[in-house]
Design an enzyme around this catalytic site. Structure first.
Site, PDB file in Angstrom:
ATOM      1  N   THR A  12       0.929  -1.233   0.092  1.00  0.00           N
ATOM      2  CA  THR A  12      -0.070   0.058   0.111  1.00  0.00           C
ATOM      3  C   THR A  12       0.834   1.152   0.119  1.00  0.00           C
ATOM      4  O   THR A  12       2.008   1.253   0.426  1.00  0.00           O
ATOM      5  CB  THR A  12      -0.794  -0.112   1.260  1.00  0.00           C
ATOM      6  OG1 THR A  12      -1.271   1.441   1.524  1.00  0.00           O
ATOM      7  CG2 THR A  12      -0.398  -0.367   2.474  1.00  0.00           C
ATOM      8  N   GLU A  70       0.114   3.642   1.785  1.00  0.00           N
ATOM      9  CA  GLU A  70       0.409   3.963   3.305  1.00  0.00           C
ATOM     10  C   GLU A  70       1.790   3.698   3.782  1.00  0.00           C
ATOM     11  O   GLU A  70       2.271   4.017   4.700  1.00  0.00           O
ATOM     12  CB  GLU A  70      -0.640   3.071   4.085  1.00  0.00           C
ATOM     13  CG  GLU A  70      -1.814   3.966   4.170  1.00  0.00           C
ATOM     14  CD  GLU A  70      -1.838   4.910   4.972  1.00  0.00           C
ATOM     15  OE1 GLU A  70      -1.676   5.227   5.940  1.00  0.00           O
ATOM     16  OE2 GLU A  70      -2.577   6.121   4.027  1.00  0.00           O
ATOM     17  N   TYR A 102      -1.510   0.372  11.041  1.00  0.00           N
ATOM     18  CA  TYR A 102      -1.713  -0.458   9.788  1.00  0.00           C
ATOM     19  C   TYR A 102      -0.492  -0.429   8.660  1.00  0.00           C
ATOM     20  O   TYR A 102      -0.187  -1.410   8.175  1.00  0.00           O
ATOM     21  CB  TYR A 102      -3.069   0.471   9.067  1.00  0.00           C
ATOM     22  CG  TYR A 102      -3.255  -0.226   7.665  1.00  0.00           C
ATOM     23  CD1 TYR A 102      -3.924  -1.338   7.052  1.00  0.00           C
ATOM     24  CD2 TYR A 102      -2.831   0.873   6.547  1.00  0.00           C
ATOM     25  CE1 TYR A 102      -4.189  -1.707   5.813  1.00  0.00           C
ATOM     26  CE2 TYR A 102      -2.837   0.180   5.008  1.00  0.00           C
ATOM     27  CZ  TYR A 102      -3.679  -0.765   4.874  1.00  0.00           C
ATOM     28  OH  TYR A 102      -3.647  -1.109   3.530  1.00  0.00           O
ATOM     29  N   LYS A 107       1.812  -3.333   7.447  1.00  0.00           N
ATOM     30  CA  LYS A 107       1.670  -3.690   6.006  1.00  0.00           C
ATOM     31  C   LYS A 107       3.487  -3.532   5.666  1.00  0.00           C
ATOM     32  O   LYS A 107       3.924  -4.203   4.821  1.00  0.00           O
ATOM     33  CB  LYS A 107       1.115  -2.517   4.920  1.00  0.00           C
ATOM     34  CG  LYS A 107      -0.466  -2.908   5.131  1.00  0.00           C
ATOM     35  CD  LYS A 107      -0.558  -4.166   4.344  1.00  0.00           C
ATOM     36  CE  LYS A 107      -2.205  -4.260   4.218  1.00  0.00           C
ATOM     37  NZ  LYS A 107      -2.694  -5.181   2.994  1.00  0.00           N
TER      38      LYS A 107
HETATM   39  P1  NAP Z   1     -11.698  -4.448   2.166  1.00  0.00           P
HETATM   40  O1  NAP Z   1     -12.616  -4.205   1.338  1.00  0.00           O
HETATM   41  O2  NAP Z   1     -11.517  -3.906   3.571  1.00  0.00           O
HETATM   42  O3  NAP Z   1     -11.561  -5.991   2.223  1.00  0.00           O
HETATM   43  C1  NAP Z   1     -10.653  -6.581   3.291  1.00  0.00           C
HETATM   44  C2  NAP Z   1     -10.934  -8.225   3.023  1.00  0.00           C
HETATM   45  O4  NAP Z   1     -10.121  -8.811   3.959  1.00  0.00           O
HETATM   46  C3  NAP Z   1     -12.215  -8.380   3.159  1.00  0.00           C
HETATM   47  O5  NAP Z   1     -12.722  -9.590   2.593  1.00  0.00           O
HETATM   48  C4  NAP Z   1     -12.099  -9.147   4.736  1.00  0.00           C
HETATM   49  O6  NAP Z   1     -13.289  -9.928   4.966  1.00  0.00           O
HETATM   50  C5  NAP Z   1     -10.753  -9.640   4.709  1.00  0.00           C
HETATM   51  N1  NAP Z   1     -10.516  -9.880   6.111  1.00  0.00           N
HETATM   52  C6  NAP Z   1     -10.602  -9.175   6.987  1.00  0.00           C
HETATM   53  N2  NAP Z   1      -9.727  -9.590   8.178  1.00  0.00           N
HETATM   54  C7  NAP Z   1      -9.587 -10.869   7.731  1.00  0.00           C
HETATM   55  C8  NAP Z   1      -9.242 -12.005   8.697  1.00  0.00           C
HETATM   56  N3  NAP Z   1      -8.872 -11.912   9.994  1.00  0.00           N
HETATM   57  N4  NAP Z   1      -9.228 -13.310   7.905  1.00  0.00           N
HETATM   58  C9  NAP Z   1      -9.551 -13.351   6.739  1.00  0.00           C
HETATM   59  N5  NAP Z   1      -9.963 -12.462   5.935  1.00  0.00           N
HETATM   60  C10 NAP Z   1     -10.041 -11.187   6.496  1.00  0.00           C
HETATM   61  O7  NAP Z   1     -10.218  -4.157   1.350  1.00  0.00           O
HETATM   62  P2  NAP Z   1     -10.058  -3.693  -0.049  1.00  0.00           P
HETATM   63  O8  NAP Z   1      -9.985  -2.260  -0.236  1.00  0.00           O
HETATM   64  O9  NAP Z   1     -10.465  -4.557  -0.959  1.00  0.00           O
HETATM   65  O10 NAP Z   1      -8.114  -3.819   0.017  1.00  0.00           O
HETATM   66  C11 NAP Z   1      -7.776  -5.241  -0.402  1.00  0.00           C
HETATM   67  C12 NAP Z   1      -6.349  -5.311   0.080  1.00  0.00           C
HETATM   68  O11 NAP Z   1      -5.731  -4.283  -0.497  1.00  0.00           O
HETATM   69  C13 NAP Z   1      -6.056  -5.045   1.517  1.00  0.00           C
HETATM   70  O12 NAP Z   1      -5.216  -5.883   2.061  1.00  0.00           O
HETATM   71  C14 NAP Z   1      -5.933  -3.409   1.606  1.00  0.00           C
HETATM   72  O13 NAP Z   1      -5.354  -3.178   2.774  1.00  0.00           O
HETATM   73  C15 NAP Z   1      -5.058  -3.318   0.627  1.00  0.00           C
HETATM   74  N6  NAP Z   1      -4.899  -2.130   0.013  1.00  0.00           N
HETATM   75  C16 NAP Z   1      -6.112  -1.305  -0.374  1.00  0.00           C
HETATM   76  C17 NAP Z   1      -6.332  -0.496  -1.002  1.00  0.00           C
HETATM   77  C18 NAP Z   1      -7.290   0.658  -1.455  1.00  0.00           C
HETATM   78  O14 NAP Z   1      -7.248   1.806  -1.695  1.00  0.00           O
HETATM   79  N7  NAP Z   1      -8.677  -0.091  -1.565  1.00  0.00           N
HETATM   80  C19 NAP Z   1      -4.982   0.521  -1.312  1.00  0.00           C
HETATM   81  C20 NAP Z   1      -3.658  -0.301  -1.031  1.00  0.00           C
HETATM   82  C21 NAP Z   1      -3.947  -1.401  -0.543  1.00  0.00           C
HETATM   83  P3  NAP Z   1     -14.839  -9.401   5.595  1.00  0.00           P
HETATM   84  O15 NAP Z   1     -15.562  -9.230   4.214  1.00  0.00           O
HETATM   85  O16 NAP Z   1     -15.264 -10.705   6.394  1.00  0.00           O
HETATM   86  O17 NAP Z   1     -14.536  -8.207   6.257  1.00  0.00           O
HETATM   87  N1  GDD Z   2     -12.197   7.310   6.617  1.00  0.00           N
HETATM   88  C1  GDD Z   2     -12.427   8.782   6.490  1.00  0.00           C
HETATM   89  N2  GDD Z   2     -13.429   9.208   7.095  1.00  0.00           N
HETATM   90  N3  GDD Z   2     -11.414   9.454   6.159  1.00  0.00           N
HETATM   91  C2  GDD Z   2     -11.620  10.721   6.260  1.00  0.00           C
HETATM   92  C3  GDD Z   2     -12.584  11.394   6.669  1.00  0.00           C
HETATM   93  C4  GDD Z   2     -13.715  10.560   7.347  1.00  0.00           C
HETATM   94  O1  GDD Z   2     -14.722  11.133   7.570  1.00  0.00           O
HETATM   95  N4  GDD Z   2     -12.423  12.844   6.722  1.00  0.00           N
HETATM   96  C5  GDD Z   2     -11.282  13.013   6.196  1.00  0.00           C
HETATM   97  N5  GDD Z   2     -10.842  11.860   5.816  1.00  0.00           N
HETATM   98  C6  GDD Z   2      -9.257  11.798   5.298  1.00  0.00           C
HETATM   99  C7  GDD Z   2      -8.485  10.739   5.965  1.00  0.00           C
HETATM  100  O2  GDD Z   2      -7.735  11.466   7.160  1.00  0.00           O
HETATM  101  C8  GDD Z   2      -7.205  10.264   4.912  1.00  0.00           C
HETATM  102  O3  GDD Z   2      -6.329  11.327   4.733  1.00  0.00           O
HETATM  103  C9  GDD Z   2      -8.258  10.389   3.591  1.00  0.00           C
HETATM  104  O4  GDD Z   2      -9.451  11.110   4.027  1.00  0.00           O
HETATM  105  C10 GDD Z   2      -8.306   8.930   2.959  1.00  0.00           C
HETATM  106  O5  GDD Z   2      -9.042   8.370   4.036  1.00  0.00           O
HETATM  107  P1  GDD Z   2      -9.778   6.838   3.777  1.00  0.00           P
HETATM  108  O6  GDD Z   2     -10.486   6.690   2.566  1.00  0.00           O
HETATM  109  O7  GDD Z   2     -10.065   6.086   5.079  1.00  0.00           O
HETATM  110  O8  GDD Z   2      -8.295   6.111   3.207  1.00  0.00           O
HETATM  111  P2  GDD Z   2      -7.150   5.755   3.621  1.00  0.00           P
HETATM  112  O9  GDD Z   2      -5.908   6.728   2.779  1.00  0.00           O
HETATM  113  O10 GDD Z   2      -6.774   6.210   4.971  1.00  0.00           O
HETATM  114  O11 GDD Z   2      -6.471   4.375   3.507  1.00  0.00           O
HETATM  115  C11 GDD Z   2      -7.080   3.571   2.334  1.00  0.00           C
HETATM  116  O12 GDD Z   2      -6.149   3.642   1.131  1.00  0.00           O
HETATM  117  C12 GDD Z   2      -4.900   3.031   1.546  1.00  0.00           C
HETATM  118  C13 GDD Z   2      -4.040   3.176   0.551  1.00  0.00           C
HETATM  119  O13 GDD Z   2      -3.150   4.387   0.279  1.00  0.00           O
HETATM  120  C14 GDD Z   2      -7.478   2.024   2.840  1.00  0.00           C
HETATM  121  O14 GDD Z   2      -8.052   1.480   1.599  1.00  0.00           O
HETATM  122  C15 GDD Z   2      -6.116   1.610   3.130  1.00  0.00           C
HETATM  123  O15 GDD Z   2      -6.369   0.002   3.026  1.00  0.00           O
HETATM  124  C16 GDD Z   2      -5.118   1.642   1.995  1.00  0.00           C
HETATM  125  O16 GDD Z   2      -3.774   0.944   2.201  1.00  0.00           O
END
Ligand code: NAP
Ligand code: GDD
Length: 372
Positions: free
Chosen positions: A132, A134, A156, A160
């Site tokens: 990520t 992050e 987190y 990671k």
């Molecule tokens: P998400 O929607 O939060 O999905 C997370 C998945 O992990 C869900 O299927 C959840 O299952 C499962 N999970 C959580 N805890 C678990 C456990 N203890 N054992 C088995 N499964 C578990 O996340 P996403 O946005 O699809 O992201 C997928 C991956 O990419 C994550 O690793 C995230 O950290 C990483 N990532 C995401 C982003 C982004 O912007 N979306 C960016 C960079 C990296 P449940 O449905 O049961 O909760």
């Molecule tokens: N969630 C949330 N809720 N975020 C907020 C809010 C709020 O009400 N208001 C402002 N933010 C700001 C957060 O402080 C952060 O800077 C930004 O919006 C994005 O927040 P999120 O959407 O929660 O995502 P994230 O960037 O912290 O994390 C996501 O992206 C990562 C990749 O950069 C997640 O999907 C992580 O799992 C992933 O690794």
């Protein structure tokens, strides 16, 4: 023989899009699903439902915190490819549950890598680790590339970081095809409801229908490189098809603030937001339907893209304000990726623009309004 993939986190946003992609490529897909009191397959059903895939998709109960379960599944499935997407993926929640987050996100990755080794699959199975942006946290340079130093800012991010290096370590120690996709934020209509983009589009859809008074946010100055999950899962697949394992930035190369996202979401309905004040006193003011939480009235006053607001009674009021409850103990202020390496080596590029992403999410949440 079709290729076999094992996806942890199959019920999440990326899991659902990736499953759809792999099924369309003829894969046999196995997924790890947590046993909860509810059958958590709504995204999979919506994206991959239908009988066509019935004999190609297999869900297995399990948990990333359970070593024996993970090892047994990997031994039984003997997958060609593993996509390790399972994670406690919410940054703010990781400050509240740091130990659990590390168990799932850090040790969970080690459990997968070690399961491959224990099953003597190091020469066969390609492993994708969901790393990520992050990792960059308090960024050392802008934009961030594969050589930018890491500086995570949350439990987190730190978990990671462990997972990232464990993936590199298994590659270097055992010659495994283990790769990190360092993905910047990617969103979709299937994004979890507490991530900021989906929180915004759901709230905007409700406000535009008189069903919600206002949207409370944390840091609206935060900037992210937001892409579409549908595009990003293609990159995950390409990473595992490449000749060599490695670590790849996946990003759009474009950055926007949370405030810009809000502005665009409301502009979808032709509603302009006027921003006033600063810091915790900042508010967004707009002319929107009168707040009327009663469902019958709401259905009368529904906003429709084709007809606009019609005769709906309108008022000017505060629709966005700041609530410090949503601030984080340490914030990641700015993320911007340089995807040059993945463009050059994988031929990958983001297809969906920022306005298209916001529009698709708004379309979806406005359609969902009657059941919200
Ligand atoms: P998400 O929607 O939060 O999905 C997370 C998945 O992990 C869900 O299927 C959840 O299952 C499962 N999970 C959580 N805890 C678990 C456990 N203890 N054992 C088995 N499964 C578990 O996340 P996403 O946005 O699809 O992201 C997928 C991956 O990419 C994550 O690793 C995230 O950290 C990483 N990532 C995401 C982003 C982004 O912007 N979306 C960016 C960079 C990296 P449940 O449905 O049961 O909760
Ligand atoms: N969630 C949330 N809720 N975020 C907020 C809010 C709020 O009400 N208001 C402002 N933010 C700001 C957060 O402080 C952060 O800077 C930004 O919006 C994005 O927040 P999120 O959407 O929660 O995502 P994230 O960037 O912290 O994390 C996501 O992206 C990562 C990749 O950069 C997640 O999907 C992580 O799992 C992933 O690794």
């Amino acid at each position: 023989m079709p290729k076999k993939a094992f996806i942890t986190g199959i019920t999440g946003q990326d899991g659902a899009y990736l499953t759809h992609l792999l099924l369309s490529k003829g894969y046999e897909v196995h997924g790890l699903m947590r046993r909860t009191s509810q059958f958590n397959v709504a995204r999979l059903m919506e994206l991959c439902g239908g009988t066509a895939f019935e004999d190609k998709l297999f869900l297995h109960y399990g948990d990333s915190t359970d070593s024996l379960n993970i090892t047994t599944l990997v031994e039984d499935i003997r997958p060609d490819e593993i996509f390790n997407l399972a994670a406690q993926s919410h940054v703010k929640v990781s400050f509240e549950m740091p130990v659990y987050t590390c168990d799932v996100d850090a040790l969970g990755t080690l459990r997968i890598l070690e399961a491959v080794r224990q099953a003597h699959l190091t020469d066969k199975t390609h492993v994708y680790q969901a790393s990520t942006s992050e990792l960059f946290g308090k960024v050392h340079e802008i934009p961030q590339s594969e050589s930018t130093p890491f500086h995570p800012r949350s439990p987190y991010g730190v978990a990671k970081l462990f997972a990232y290096w464990m993936t590199v370590n298994y590659r270097e120690s055992y010659g495994m095809f283990a790769s990190n996709g360092i993905l910047f934020n990617h969103e979709s209509p299937f994004r979890g409801e507490t991530f900021v983009t989906r929180k915004i589009t759901m709230a905007a859809a409700r406000i535009l229908n008189g069903l919600q008074e206002r949207l409370e946010l944390g840091n609206m100055d935060a900037k992210r490189d937001w892409g579409h999950a549908r595009d990003f899962v293609e990159a995950m697949w390409l990473i595992l098809q490449h000749d060599e394992p490695g670590d790849f930035i996946i990003a759009t190369g474009e950055q926007h603030s949370v405030r810009e996202f809000v502005t665009l979401a409301f502009e979808y309905a032709g509603v302009s937001i006027r921003w006033e004040g600063e810091g915790v006193n900042e508010v967004g003011i707009a002319r929107v339907p009168v707040y009327s939480p009663n469902r019958e009235n709401a259905s009368v006053s529904r906003f429709k893209p084709e007809t606009g607001f019609g005769n709906t009674p309108m008022e000017e009021r505060v629709v966005v304000s700041v609530n410090p409850e949503f601030f984080r103990p340490a914030e990641v202020e700015t993320l911007l990726g340089n995807p040059a390496k993945s463009r050059q080596l994988l031929g990958w590029e983001a297809k969906t623009s920022f306005p298209q992403l916001v529009q698709e999410m708004m379309d979806y949440d406005l359609r969902k309004i009657p059941i919200l």
